[in-house]
Motif scaffolding. Structure first.
Motif, PDB file in Angstrom:
ATOM      1  N   PHE A 107      -6.412   7.729  -4.519  1.00 44.50           N
ATOM      2  CA  PHE A 107      -6.778   6.864  -3.399  1.00 44.50           C
ATOM      3  C   PHE A 107      -5.481   6.301  -2.825  1.00 44.50           C
ATOM      4  O   PHE A 107      -4.624   5.825  -3.567  1.00 44.50           O
ATOM      5  N   SER A 108      -5.351   6.322  -1.516  1.00 44.08           N
ATOM      6  CA  SER A 108      -4.150   5.766  -0.887  1.00 44.08           C
ATOM      7  C   SER A 108      -4.412   4.418  -0.229  1.00 44.08           C
ATOM      8  O   SER A 108      -3.469   3.679   0.054  1.00 44.08           O
ATOM      9  N   GLY A 109      -5.665   4.082   0.014  1.00 45.46           N
ATOM     10  CA  GLY A 109      -5.995   2.834   0.710  1.00 45.46           C
ATOM     11  C   GLY A 109      -6.162   1.673  -0.241  1.00 45.46           C
ATOM     12  O   GLY A 109      -7.279   1.367  -0.677  1.00 45.46           O
ATOM     13  N   LEU A 110      -5.067   1.038  -0.580  1.00 46.88           N
ATOM     14  CA  LEU A 110      -5.098  -0.084  -1.508  1.00 46.88           C
ATOM     15  C   LEU A 110      -4.629  -1.355  -0.808  1.00 46.88           C
ATOM     16  O   LEU A 110      -3.737  -1.317   0.037  1.00 46.88           O
ATOM     17  N   SER A 111      -5.217  -2.467  -1.170  1.00 49.93           N
ATOM     18  CA  SER A 111      -4.765  -3.763  -0.678  1.00 49.93           C
ATOM     19  C   SER A 111      -5.015  -4.788  -1.771  1.00 49.93           C
ATOM     20  O   SER A 111      -5.824  -4.567  -2.674  1.00 49.93           O
ATOM     21  N   LEU A 161       1.286   0.164  -9.037  1.00 43.58           N
ATOM     22  CA  LEU A 161       1.063  -0.950  -8.099  1.00 43.58           C
ATOM     23  C   LEU A 161       2.352  -1.708  -7.869  1.00 43.58           C
ATOM     24  O   LEU A 161       2.981  -2.180  -8.828  1.00 43.58           O
ATOM     25  N   MET A 162       2.771  -1.812  -6.618  1.00 42.85           N
ATOM     26  CA  MET A 162       3.977  -2.550  -6.263  1.00 42.85           C
ATOM     27  C   MET A 162       3.575  -3.817  -5.516  1.00 42.85           C
ATOM     28  O   MET A 162       2.861  -3.754  -4.511  1.00 42.85           O
ATOM     29  N   ALA A 195       0.826  -1.213   0.000  1.00 45.12           N
ATOM     30  CA  ALA A 195       0.000   0.000   0.000  1.00 45.12           C
ATOM     31  C   ALA A 195       0.856   1.257   0.000  1.00 45.12           C
ATOM     32  O   ALA A 195       0.504   2.255  -0.633  1.00 45.12           O
ATOM     33  N   GLU A 196       1.987   1.221   0.701  1.00 44.56           N
ATOM     34  CA  GLU A 196       2.837   2.404   0.802  1.00 44.56           C
ATOM     35  C   GLU A 196       3.450   2.789  -0.540  1.00 44.56           C
ATOM     36  O   GLU A 196       3.707   3.961  -0.791  1.00 44.56           O
TER      37      GLU A 196
END
Length: 196
Positions: free
Chosen positions: A51-55, A191-192, A30-31
């Motif tokens: 958007f910063s809240g990714l999982s 996306l990492m 996410a970071e």
């Protein structure tokens, strides 16, 4: 949004196979990841949001899932964040956008660190109360044996009508006394994925 879904799902797909075929699974960092989009109001004022809240994760069978927490929306104006979450994303009832896909690991499994490829993938996007099938091209870079970077190969253009959010955009225009907000927006992904 249709393309956003596809792109995100495709990203997951590519990321899993890109690092190595022997991995047990991959997790989205996410970071180090971001989903960004733009909007244009009054025909001349462009603004960037994200958007910063990714999982997300890709399992050993190539099943990939990405979730976007829409409540992490950042438009740089607090009242606009609140209005978009309420009227466009309907975040109280639908706090997440979910993208799923099945990855064909043969497309990317042989990438060595520093190597890249472009992959086309199909995905299913669950946005608010809709399910949309998507496909898109993504750029995949094997950063190391344990990290894979996936980005959009080109900007993804999202149509508000397809997402079913035109009425929400109308409400934003009304609340902000705006003569117009474009109904097509560019989306970019970074996306990492990291090996578990």
């Amino acid at each position: 949004m249709r393309n956003l879904l596809l792109a995100t799902t495709s990203a997951a797909l590519m990321a899993f196979g890109a690092a190595t075929a022997q991995a047990d699974g991959w997790t989205l960092s996410a970071e180090a990841s971001k989903v960004a989009f733009g909007s244009i109001k009054k025909d001349t004022v462009g603004e960037a949001h994200h958007f910063s809240g990714l999982s997300g994760s890709v399992d050993e069978n190539g099943e990939a899932t990405i979730e976007i927490d829409v409540t992490t929306l950042e438009t740089w104006i607090d009242i606009r964040n609140e209005r978009m979450l309420e009227h466009v994303f309907k975040a109280v009832k639908f706090p997440n956008v979910v993208i799923t896909t099945q990855i064909d690991m043969d497309d990317v499994k042989d990438l060595k660190p520093g190597e890249s490829t472009t992959v086309t993938a199909e995905a299913l996007l669950k946005f608010v109360d809709r399910e949309i099938e998507l496909d898109t091209d993504l750029f995949v870079l094997a950063v190391s044996d344990k990290k894979v970077l996936v980005t959009t190969d080109e900007l993804i253009m999202v149509q508000t009508e397809e997402l079913g959010i035109d009425s929400g955009v109308d409400k934003l225009m009304e609340l902000a006394s705006l003569p117009g907000i474009t109904r097509v927006t560019p989306v970019a992904l970074r996306l990492m994925f990291e090996k578990e």
